[in-house]
Write an enzyme that holds these catalytic residues in place. Structure first.
Site: not given
Length: 379
Positions: A58, A61, A118
């Protein structure tokens, strides 16, 4: 155009260190790959396998948030715009904000969901809102990565869920982290410890535990999957120095926070950033020909700071170069010269010198009046 030097040559006895990576320092990290970068200068202070291609989970991101912040900066998106969840967004597994198909949340709340919790679903919803499809958004991510010089990165997903061919490197993650940090609003989201969505019905808790437990922590993003293991791009600011510590493939979540803390501690204990000039500092006035005003105030267009080891000190020389002929009309922000910064004859950096104001060109009547006034003065 830049032909003559003003007589201003200022020599400061300040601290400066050459760009030497601290790879001879053993920080005893557990991660497979790691890097410590200074935000202000982009210098690498420590690295371990920084260019190895690894799944970023993640931490991906960060690029998605960068594209969102750029859309806002370019006024194609506002924090209050409403974003509607799709079937695809709802289908996302892993970390989510439980976005329902057809449910609408503001860009502000979507960013909270991405930065704090997240949210894989929130990231997909934003990708579709901005680009129409996730695939088109991922194309933008890859194009932006190329623009930033991220040579060991290829995105397949917008949220970092494992996919064949989806990879990045610690160095590349530091580059995109540094770019995102230019948008100071992002820290309003990445520094949230706990918050909520849907009028308090859904609680958010930051996946980045350093926000609560590390002094000066400002973000930025965690990531973990069974394949990627535990990753983080951790940012922190102390005494005017902002650092980026990227950890990839740490064995446990505790290890990634420990590794990031070790690098940040090393950076803050060993280095400092000296601000040499600030954006907007005045340099005095220069002559302007054929203008209604015959002087223009000169400003530094950008500041200049440099990284140094606390234990070293050397001279820094500043050379100011002003255009030979500055002729009206002149607009605020026009480049009229340059400041260059040297150490031991080596150029460290520069800043454009700009006009602080508009200066109109003299009209014929103005020129006639000046000539007449001079004639009267002589008489």
């Amino acid at each position: 155009m830049l032909k003559r030097f003003l007589s201003l040559v200022i020599v400061f006895s300040l601290i400066f260190s050459v760009k030497v990576y601290a790879n001879d320092v053993d920080l005893k990290l557990s991660a497979r790959s790691a890097i410590l970068m200074d935000y202000e200068t982009g210098e690498v202070l420590y690295s371990h396998n920084p260019h190895e291609k690894l799944p970023p989970a993640s931490v991906t991101k960060i690029m998605s948030m960068l594209l969102i912040m750029e859309e806002i900066a370019q006024k194609r998106l506002t924090y209050d715009d409403m974003v509607t969840g799709s079937e695809r967004a709802k289908s996302m597994g892993g970390s989510t904000i439980f976005l329902d198909e057809g449910e609408s949340l503001s860009v502000r709340d979507m960013l909270k969901g991405i930065a704090v919790a997240s949210g894989n679903d929130a990231t997909v919803a934003m990708a579709e809102h901005i680009s129409g499809t996730v695939e088109a958004f991922v194309d933008k991510m890859n194009n932006r990565a190329k623009e930033l010089g991220m040579k060991n990165t290829h995105f397949i997903t917008c949220n970092g869920l494992d996919a064949d061919g989806h990879y990045s490197s610690a160095y590349d993650i530091a580059l995109m982290s540094r770019e995102l940090m230019k948008y100071e609003d992002i820290f309003k989201f990445t520094t949230i410890w706990m918050d909520s969505l849907r009028d308090g019905e859904f609680t958010l808790s930051n996946t980045n535990k350093l926000i609560r437990f590390y002094e000066g922590a400002t973000g930025l993003k965690t990531g973990s999957t069974s394949i990627a293991k535990n990753c983080i791009s951790a940012t922190a600011k102390r005494d005017g120095m902002h650092l980026i510590a990227v950890v990839m493939a740490a064995p446990t979540s505790k290890d990634r926070f420990s590794d990031a803390s070790k690098m940040l501690n090393f950076g803050f204990n060993t280095y400092k950033v000296t601000t040499f000039r600030k954006t907007g500092d005045s340099l005095g006035f220069c002559d302007v020909k054929k203008g209604k005003e015959n002087k223009a105030e000169m400003l530094y267009n950008t500041g200049f700071g440099y990284l140094s080891k606390k234990s070293e000190s050397k001279e820094i020389e500043e050379k100011i170069i002003i255009n030979k002929d500055i002729i009206a009309p002149l607009s605020k922000g026009d480049i009229i010269g340059k400041a260059e910064f040297y150490q031991d004859g080596k150029l460290l950096g520069s800043s454009d010198i700009i006009s602080a104001s508009d200066i109109e060109k003299k009209s014929l009547s103005d020129a006639f009046k000046d000539t007449f006034d001079k004639f009267l003065t002589k008489k």
